[in-house]
Design a protein around this motif. Structure first.
Motif, PDB file in Angstrom:
ATOM      1  N   GLY A 174       0.795  -1.210   0.000  1.00  0.00           N
ATOM      2  CA  GLY A 174       0.000   0.000   0.000  1.00  0.00           C
ATOM      3  C   GLY A 174       0.832   1.266   0.000  1.00  0.00           C
ATOM      4  N   TYR A 175       0.210   2.336   0.487  1.00  0.00           N
ATOM      5  CA  TYR A 175       0.788   3.678   0.488  1.00  0.00           C
ATOM      6  C   TYR A 175       1.547   3.916   1.780  1.00  0.00           C
ATOM      7  CZ  TYR A 175       0.759   8.751   1.269  1.00  0.00           C
ATOM      8  OH  TYR A 175       1.105  10.034   1.572  1.00  0.00           O
ATOM      9  N   SER A 176       2.709   4.584   1.654  1.00  0.00           N
ATOM     10  CA  SER A 176       3.509   4.933   2.826  1.00  0.00           C
ATOM     11  C   SER A 176       3.912   6.404   2.752  1.00  0.00           C
ATOM     12  CB  SER A 176       4.762   4.057   2.902  1.00  0.00           C
ATOM     13  OG  SER A 176       5.496   4.326   4.080  1.00  0.00           O
ATOM     14  N   ASN A 177       3.920   7.058   3.906  1.00  0.00           N
ATOM     15  CA  ASN A 177       4.271   8.473   3.981  1.00  0.00           C
ATOM     16  C   ASN A 177       5.191   8.690   5.167  1.00  0.00           C
ATOM     17  OD1 ASN A 177       3.555  11.184   5.535  1.00  0.00           O
ATOM     18  ND2 ASN A 177       3.343  11.591   3.360  1.00  0.00           N
ATOM     19  N   ALA A 178       6.220   9.508   4.984  1.00  0.00           N
ATOM     20  CA  ALA A 178       7.131   9.851   6.076  1.00  0.00           C
ATOM     21  C   ALA A 178       7.309  11.367   6.129  1.00  0.00           C
ATOM     22  CB  ALA A 178       8.480   9.169   5.892  1.00  0.00           C
ATOM     23  N   ARG A 179       7.291  11.895   7.327  1.00  0.00           N
ATOM     24  CA  ARG A 179       7.520  13.320   7.548  1.00  0.00           C
ATOM     25  C   ARG A 179       8.989  13.489   7.933  1.00  0.00           C
ATOM     26  NH1 ARG A 179       5.193  18.134   6.081  1.00  0.00           N
ATOM     27  NH2 ARG A 179       5.413  19.716   7.701  1.00  0.00           N
ATOM     28  N   MET A 201       4.806   0.598  -0.054  1.00  0.00           N
ATOM     29  CA  MET A 201       5.300  -0.342   0.939  1.00  0.00           C
ATOM     30  C   MET A 201       4.786  -1.748   0.635  1.00  0.00           C
ATOM     31  SD  MET A 201       4.246  -1.923   4.086  1.00  0.00           S
ATOM     32  CE  MET A 201       3.299  -0.833   5.134  1.00  0.00           C
ATOM     33  N   VAL A 202       5.646  -2.769   0.844  1.00  0.00           N
ATOM     34  CA  VAL A 202       5.247  -4.167   0.716  1.00  0.00           C
ATOM     35  C   VAL A 202       5.773  -4.918   1.936  1.00  0.00           C
ATOM     36  CG1 VAL A 202       5.158  -4.196  -1.803  1.00  0.00           C
ATOM     37  CG2 VAL A 202       7.307  -4.726  -0.642  1.00  0.00           C
ATOM     38  N   GLY A 203       5.131  -6.018   2.250  1.00  0.00           N
ATOM     39  CA  GLY A 203       5.584  -6.803   3.392  1.00  0.00           C
ATOM     40  C   GLY A 203       4.775  -8.070   3.537  1.00  0.00           C
ATOM     41  N   GLY A 204       5.007  -8.769   4.615  1.00  0.00           N
ATOM     42  CA  GLY A 204       4.296 -10.009   4.885  1.00  0.00           C
ATOM     43  C   GLY A 204       4.559 -10.475   6.295  1.00  0.00           C
ATOM     44  N   GLY A 205       3.722 -11.394   6.767  1.00  0.00           N
ATOM     45  CA  GLY A 205       3.898 -11.879   8.118  1.00  0.00           C
ATOM     46  C   GLY A 205       2.914 -12.977   8.471  1.00  0.00           C
ATOM     47  N   ALA A 206       2.797 -13.237   9.766  1.00  0.00           N
ATOM     48  CA  ALA A 206       1.887 -14.243  10.295  1.00  0.00           C
ATOM     49  C   ALA A 206       1.221 -13.691  11.544  1.00  0.00           C
ATOM     50  CB  ALA A 206       2.643 -15.536  10.630  1.00  0.00           C
TER      51      ALA A 206
END
Length: 245
Positions: A174-179, A201-206
């Motif tokens: 999805g979308y990621s934003n950093a200040r 942003m991409v990722g994965g988990g359990a």
């Protein structure tokens, strides 16, 4: 009440009470003896009813387990954060930045999940994270450049598969934003500016349910917030806990 003959087991077969026909009566059964046993058609109906009830209960139980990953949730997360930055030089006397910085990060999230098909879960999440001591910079002959990531805000979707009724493995994107605050200091001036860096942003988990309403999860994600020739990447490994309503 019919007389129980010697050698016969006393048993209750239900409310049906009928006279045994002459063709069905055993030779040693007195005429007029009444039977309490159901006929074959009644027994078949009872067995089918029991099977239907058992199947309905089994289906209800499976559906109740699937509800673990349905609906809204709120949670917290924390873990490791690495920022990789490469910024061009600001002139001959102000060098560029090419550094990596490890830090602790923590935050909170609001999410919603829905099981769209058996074992398939789709969800959306909004989160806010802060890192501690993650600023960095360089010093040149004319001054210093300092970069300070203030906070991050992410909006993502995830798709998961239930390997068991209480354990979900998933991928996220999805979308990621950093200040980001950038400060340039020279012998006579100090200039600071804050900018928003937008990226993906991409990722994965359990994730696993540990009580009826509480789940725990482990997740890795990567975010690319670079613009043009600037590099601004973020890696995170997070442990989280959620309360499910």
């Amino acid at each position: 009440m019919p007389k129980i003959m010697p050698g016969m087991a006393k048993r209750w077969c239900g409310p049906v009470n009928r006279t045994i026909a002459a063709s069905d009566r055993r030779p040693d059964t007195p005429p007029g003896t009444r039977s309490c046993c159901r006929d074959p058609m009644t027994l078949e109906i009872v067995m089918k009813t029991r099977l239907i009830i058992a199947a309905a209960l089994a289906g209800w139980s499976g559906h109740a387990s699937a509800q673990d990953f349905n609906g809204p949730s709120v949670g917290v997360q924390a873990g490791w954060n690495r920022t990789d930055v490469r910024l061009p030089a600001g002139g001959k006397e102000l060098p560029g930045v090419d550094q990596s910085k490890d830090a602790f990060v923590g935050g909170a999230f609001l999410a919603y999940d829905y099981e769209v098909a058996p074992r398939i879960v789709l969800g959306a999440q909004a989160e806010f994270n802060l890192a501690a001591s993650d600023d960095f910079g360089v010093v040149g002959s004319a001054g210093a450049l300092r970069v300070d990531p203030r906070y991050a805000f992410d909006l993502t979707a995830r798709a998961g598969y239930l390997v068991t009724p209480k354990t979900l493995i998933y991928v996220r994107s999805g979308y990621s934003n950093a200040r980001i605050r950038t400060t340039i200091s020279t012998n006579s001036t100090r200039i600071s500016s804050s900018d928003n860096r937008d990226g993906w942003m991409v990722g994965g988990g359990a994730e696993r349910m540990i009580t009826d309403h509480v789940s725990a999860r482990l997740e890795y994600r990567y975010a690319d917030l670079g613009e043009g020739s600037n590099k601004f990447d973020r890696h995170q490994l997070l442990v989280g806990a959620a309360y499910r309503f």
